[in-house]
Design a protein around this motif. Structure first.
Motif: not given
Length: 349
Positions: A326-329, A332-333, A346-348
């Motif tokens: 889930w933390h890939t591009e 996240r999309a 963006e980002g966590t």
């Protein structure tokens, strides 16, 4: 046998609610009783996807729709089996295993019900590692597996078979769900065990069984870790414009303000749309989707639904780390802030 039987249902029930939102008491009790009846004196074997023969057809089983509607429009009891059998007829292949879409609240039980009713094993894993509101928001999708073709079984004998492009599934499913009374059991994401082993979040069913044992730490239900953001009191619950976005999600946006009762005494603002997707502490971003942000009631330790949050409630804000995919591009999309209509962040942390 390593698996799920009537003796383990209390642990499964407790574990399934550790980080689950939207669990209606009436429907949750109904589904646990339904599961106990189907299991009888037997049980369901819990297996790893990688241990199945590679060409075994695995079918995802999930509740789709409103848990409130489920509590009002009672099941006939054969919905899960009917949905899987219909998908088998479509594909011309027998299913060899059942796998969850997610393992939160009622959705932890429907795959067990299907597996028990069909005499199949249950795969120890699911397609999210947490819960998302849309059918296509899964690690299965991220791995290139389509939700369709899928079969939907309703409580009055309805059976609908759908096939479509992956990005049209949600648009087609929701009107059908409304037309049959607000809920269905879906059999979807048909795939081989070889493929499933590559896209499943492993071990989540057994984790719930462990987390549901009295006295077990809540963190057992979080495969990739959990952190406490703050403890405090809800100071305000406010409406929101939805950030100007056209969204297909099934709830209205809102904001929840929590006054931290210890430490830095920050004001923590939680932006919600169907679920909490963004947390800011004194204006700084401290957590975002695709991680799961939960309000935990201090009184009972259960997740507070967004639409039931009220000023004066004592809560903990906890952040469940999402699976790495889930933390890939692409992740996240599909499951990040933009997917919930929150642009520009963006980002966590």
């Amino acid at each position: 046998m390593t698996g799920v039987d009537r003796a383990s249902l209390p642990a499964l029930a407790a574990g399934s609610r550790v980080f689950a939102t939207g669990a209606a008491e009436a429907s949750f009790a109904l589904v646990t009783d339904w599961c106990a009846d189907v299991l009888g004196e037997g049980g369901v074997e819990l297996v790893q996807a990688a241990d199945l023969p590679g060409e075994t057809l695995c079918v995802v089983v999930s509740l789709v729709g409103s848990t409130t509607a489920l509590g009002e429009q009672l099941p006939s009891g054969d919905e899960a089996a009917r949905a899987v059998r219909a998908l088998e007829r479509w594909l011309g292949t027998r299913a060899g295993a059942v796998v969850p879409l997610n393992v939160a609240a009622e959705n932890a039980f429907l795959p067990v019900i299907a597996a028990a009713g069909l005499g199949l094993p249950l795969v120890d894993g699911d397609g999210s590692g947490r819960v998302f509101p849309l059918v296509e928001q899964t690690t299965y999708t991220l791995g290139g597996v389509a939700a369709a073709p899928l079969a939907l079984a309703g409580p009055a004998g309805e059976l609908v078979l759908l096939d479509s492009a992956p990005d049209e599934v949600e648009n087609l499913v929701r009107p059908v769900v409304l037309a049959v009374g607000g809920w269905v059991v879906a059999a979807c994401y048909p795939m081989s065990a070889r493929t499933l082993a590559e896209v499943v979040v492993p071990g989540t069913v057994s984790r719930l069984l462990e987390a549901g044992v009295p006295g077990a730490p809540r963190s057992l239900a979080a495969p990739y870790g959990v952190r406490r953001l703050c403890r405090g009191t809800i100071a305000a619950v406010e409406g929101s414009s939805g950030h100007g976005e056209e969204l297909a999600l099934p709830s209205l946006p809102s904001s929840i303000v929590v006054h931290e009762s210890e430490g830095l005494r920050r004001l923590v603002r939680l932006e919600a749309h169907n679920e909490i997707v963004l947390a800011l502490a004194d204006g700084a971003v401290v957590a975002t989707a695709p991680d799961q942000i939960c309000l935990i009631g201090a009184a009972d330790g259960l997740v507070v639904d967004v639409d039931k949050a009220e000023p004066g409630m004592e809560v903990e804000v906890m952040v469940v780390r999402a699976a790495p995919v889930w933390h890939t591009e692409r992740g996240r999309a599909l499951g990040g802030l933009r997917a919930f209509g929150v642009p520009g962040v963006e980002g966590t942390p």
